[in-house]
Scaffold this active site. Structure first.
Site, mmCIF file in Angstrom:
data_model
loop_
_atom_site.group_PDB
_atom_site.id
_atom_site.type_symbol
_atom_site.label_atom_id
_atom_site.label_comp_id
_atom_site.label_asym_id
_atom_site.label_seq_id
_atom_site.Cartn_x
_atom_site.Cartn_y
_atom_site.Cartn_z
ATOM 1 C CD GLU A 10 -1.637 4.687 6.460
ATOM 2 O OE1 GLU A 10 -1.571 4.296 5.286
ATOM 3 O OE2 GLU A 10 -0.725 4.492 7.287
ATOM 4 C CD GLU A 20 3.927 4.918 1.647
ATOM 5 O OE1 GLU A 20 3.085 4.937 0.754
ATOM 6 O OE2 GLU A 20 3.696 4.507 2.799
#
Length: 917
Positions: free
Chosen positions: A776, A505
């Site tokens: 995260e 990503e």
């Protein structure tokens, strides 16, 4: 004639000011910089720069009353004969971002500048040391070179993902210089990433240049001083060109489909000899190239393979025989793609980490623990046997068996290889990839070698800024939290603000960026970094005013509330914390267009713009549990109002009163409808909308409610928090507002309780699971349950936004005026802490705030930089405060149940608050 007369008058005024300086008794200003903090820049981008300087840290200098700046084409013309520009004596206390108002600077132009200032009673300083600016190539017409690349192969190699494999290109050009060299500049960039050499020597330590921009709009160029690298006679320029962000398997749109954008490069070497004659070497069809070099594969996700059997001895030196190499093919410059000097520092090798543990797993497999989750590459120093293939696998975590955990990397292989051609001890470091990792697994070495910790060094890489902010407290976990936030910045400020650095990503998500920008500016000088990213954001804005959720854009033609609102939040925060009004000037049009887009997505001032919601809210009841429970329209309408509010404030700063009035009326209308739609008469979020912590935080944090409703709503927020045993239930949208809202409404004890929670979900909970960066998810990994099922980045800075509160309130450093021209020192001591100290490097100098309890006394030390002032706000420890300042009893005022000491001038102060307990 008139312009000449004006110039003569300016010089005369400057001469008179120099006479006035004959009795100089002040030290000269220092730390001179231009625009966003550049010092003596080479290849600069700003043709109308601004000038900044700091006043010396002496008791004789409290503030500046006037300044004078002189600019010349040669250093020996300063200060008396400035032939480019002179400000004259300007009566002003401005010492940062003073605008140059001369003729715009031109490509290649070099100027020199100095500054002096006047203090109190007309005392005047010595002139500063001379600083310089050298411009890069500002326009496409300055480039005589052509794009070059090796011809495409008849049959492409492919990876298992179906993407074309762009084997790195080695390009070279031999040329002769027949005179002594006075000056040489290499202007260079690529569609891909490059590493340049001259006569066998690398000419820069830059990493993965030119970086990442919206390539179809703008490609950044680099300028290098190569005077010392060249010689009279035969010379060679060479470069290695790899795929990088431009051409490789990168981003969601390139994971499985075929990539067709072949890497290519352009460069222009301009050499001036001792007689002033100019020779230019450009990239053109006379260059030679090969794919058969030792770097066989190089991708940002998958890693790099280096095969020493293909080493090309002296390939970038004059005596190399390139007869077997191919001639390159050329293409003309695309007029729609702007070639422009890089607007912020490059990525660099910033520090080294060494293994703290080593574990042999098999005969020829060993695991190294660097003790810290980091981003960069490994420098490998290892003995090898001919034919060995040394494999390096990278990971952030270990699984339950103590082996490398790579499931969270998605399709990113994150694996490097070195293939040995002979028995040797090698030293090798990948050039064209980067990894997020704490652990490195090395295998493939010969069984006769005993593994050593010295085999591995972690090379930490990030955009080139130093960590200038410091925070330390009496609580070790709070200190670890600050360290984790710092490493989150190091790991994700990688030419653009990434969301994560390890998996397939690594995109510039706008939502993560907008919540973290205040904290980032405390930690490091990221002014130029953010300004450059905003440039990319402006280029990526859609025709309808929408802003993509990632910049540069990889996700398509759609915008989302809370994420895309970065286009108003980031400019405002960057302006307010630096004082650079140019940030608002550059971005105001983008902000206006975004507000118009918000309006187009609203019905009766209720926005229906799409949003991912309060991302990763714990205990979400949604089908997709990554999305929080706060109603989408509440979120989108709140951000609609907030973007309008920030655009209104920006218009006022820019002197656009008609615009400011328009946005003021629009904001009032949105706020009224927002309160009526979502809140009842008791300040509670009403049915059918779900009451959430984030719902209240948005309303209170963005000032969307009337005072009466707000004073009621805070009680409902406190009840929502109490229902979770004082744990947060907020995701990426709500968490950054939690501290400021509770602080604003006097809920400090509750805030400290939440901050110091040890159980899930909390900041300390991740630390208790071994976190050395921000995660995260709060529970991305737990000792009892192992890894969460989804969203497993262990280096994700968004929840590090709490760092803003650590500096502003735990330590007590906050701006009262843009750029910290006026400072608010307002620490929040609490029984959970006995001491806190913090430094912040402002544009005026270092700001220091530190406090401690010592017996019954509260001792508070601050440093107010020259040319600034401050207000000091201390808690009411008792009804009759007895406070001394630098040993003398002072009178204080009581305001809002706090002790106030107003208009504190620059200097160092110690406040002792007697008998606090």
């Amino acid at each position: 004639m008139k312009s000449n007369l004006i110039f003569i008058i300016l010089i005369l005024l400057l001469f008179l000011s120099c006479l006035e300086k004959s009795g100089s008794n002040l030290e000269s200003p220092y730390d001179l910089s231009v625009s966003e903090g550049f010092q003596n820049p080479l290849g600069f981008h700003d043709s109308m720069p601004s000038f900044s300087w700091k006043l010396p840290k002496t008791s004789a200098v409290k503030k500046q009353n006037a300044y004078s700046i002189v600019v010349a084409s040669a250093p020996d013309l300063l200060p008396d004969s400035p032939d480019v520009w002179s400000s004259g004596k300007v009566m002003s206390n401005q010492s940062v971002f003073v605008k140059y108002t001369g003729n715009p600077l031109k490509s290649r132009q070099k100027i020199y500048w100095q500054v002096c200032y006047w203090g109190s009673e007309n005392s005047v300083s010595d002139w500063s040391e001379i600083s310089s600016i050298e411009m890069g190539l500002l326009y496409n017409v300055d480039w005589k070179a052509k794009w070059i690349k090796i011809p495409d192969p008849k049959v492409w190699d492919t990876t298992r993902y179906g993407t074309r494999l762009f084997r790195p290109q080695y390009l070279r050009k031999a040329f002769n210089i027949d005179a002594d060299i006075k000056k040489a500049r290499l202007y260079i960039t690529s569609k891909g990433v490059f590493k340049p050499y001259i006569n066998g020597a690398k000419i820069t330590e830059d990493v993965l240049t030119p970086g990442w921009t919206p390539y179809r709009k703008r490609i950044e160029t680099l300028t290098y001083d190569v005077t010392e690298a060249l010689k009279k006679g035969e010379n060679t320029i060479g470069m290695i060109l790899a795929e990088g962000w431009h051409s490789g398997r990168f981003g969601p749109r390139r994971r499985w489909d075929t990539v067709i954008a072949t890497p290519r490069a352009i460069c222009q070497l301009e050499i001036e000899d001792a007689k002033g004659k100019l020779k230019t070497i450009t990239s053109n069809n006379s260059w030679k190239a090969t794919r058969n070099g030792p770097v066989r594969v190089a991708g940002l996700y998958d890693g790099e393979t280096y095969d020493a059997n293909f080493e090309l001895s002296n390939w970038n030196q004059p005596d190399f025989d390139d007869a077997s190499w191919e001639s390159v093919i050329t293409e003309e410059k695309d007029s729609t793609t702007k070639l422009f000097p890089k607007k912020h520092p490059t990525i660099k090798n910033k520090q080294s980490l060494y293994p703290v543990k080593m574990k042999v797993q098999k005969t020829n497999q060993v695991l190294f623990d660097l003790g810290q989750n980091m981003v960069g590459v490994v420098n490998l120093k290892i003995p090898v046997k001919k034919g060995d293939t040394i494999q390096l696998r990278h990971g952030e975590m270990l699984n339950s068996e103590g082996k490398l955990f790579t499931k969270n990397l998605g399709s990113a292989k994150a694996t490097d290889y070195y293939i040995a051609k002979e028995d040797n001890t090698i030293s090798w470091q990948p050039k064209f990839t980067f990894h997020g990792f704490r652990y490195v697994e090395i295998s493939g070495f010969h069984k006769e070698f005993t593994p050593q910790k010295s085999w591995v060094t972690g090379i930490v890489q990030h955009s080139d800024f130093d960590m200038s902010g410091h925070f330390k407290s009496s609580n070790t976990k709070l200190n670890q939290l600050h360290s984790n936030i710092q490493w989150g910045l190091r790991g994700n400020f990688f030419d653009v603000p990434l969301d994560c650095p390890q998996r397939s990503e690594r995109l510039g998500w706008t939502g993560d960026a907008q919540v973290f920008i205040p904290t980032s500016l405390f930690l490091a000088d990221t002014h130029a970094f953010w300004s450059a990213w905003l440039n990319s954001m402006r280029e990526e804005q859609f025709n309808n005013g929408g802003i993509p959720v990632v910049v540069p854009n990889f996700t398509g033609n759609f915008a989302q509330a809370g994420w895309s609102d970065a286009c108003t939040i980031v400019p405002w925060e960057l302006y307010y914390r630096t004082g650079d009004i140019k940030v608002l000037e550059d971005n105001y049009d983008m902000m206006q267009k975004w507000c118009d887009y918000h309006t187009s997505e609203a019905t009766n001032n209720i926005s229906h713009m799409s949003t991912v919601g309060d991302w990763l809210q714990p205990y979400s009841q949604q089908k997709d549990d990554r999305r929080g429970d706060t109603p989408n329209t509440l979120i989108s309408t709140a951000f609609y109002a907030y973007s309008v509010q920030l655009t209104m404030k920006s218009a006022a700063i820019l002197g656009l009163e008609d615009d400011a009035n328009y946005y003021r009326e629009l904001l009032s209308s949105i706020n009224q409808v927002f309160e009526k739609e979502y809140f009842d008469n008791n300040g509670q979020i009403k049915a059918p909308y779900t009451p959430t912590q984030t719902g209240y935080l948005l309303a209170l944090g963005f000032n969307l409610l009337s005072p009466k409703t707000a004073n009621q709503a805070i009680n409902h927020l406190v009840k929502e928090i109490a229902a979770t045993q004082n744990h947060l239930r907020t995701g990426f949208i709500g968490t950054p507002l939690l501290a400021s809202v509770l602080d604003k409404y006097g809920q400090t004890d509750l805030l400290y309780d939440i901050l110091f929670k040890e159980t899930y979900p909390s900041w300390f909970y991740s630390i208790n699971q071994g976190a050395t960066t921000m995660w995260e998810r709060w529970d991305g990994y737990t000792h009892d349950k192992g890894f969460a099922n989804r969203a497993l980045s262990f280096n994700h800075y968004a929840y590090g936004a709490i760092g803003q509160w650590l500096y502003e309130r735990t330590a007590g450093i906050a701006p009262l005026e843009a750029g910290y021209k006026k400072i608010r020192f307002a620490p929040l001591p609490h029984q959970t802490l006995t001491a806190v100290a913090a430094d912040y490097e402002s544009n005026y100098g270092k700001i220091t705030s530190k406090w401690k309890f010592e017996g019954d006394d509260f001792i508070y030390n601050i440093v107010v930089p020259p040319n600034t002032s401050a207000n000091v706000v201390l808690p009411m420890f008792n009804k009759t405060p007895h406070i001394t300042m630098n040993g003398k009893k002072i009178d204080v005022t009581i305001k809002n149940e706090n002790v106030n000491i107003d208009n504190v001038q620059s200097g160092a102060y110690e406040f002792i608050y007697k008998n606090t307990h």
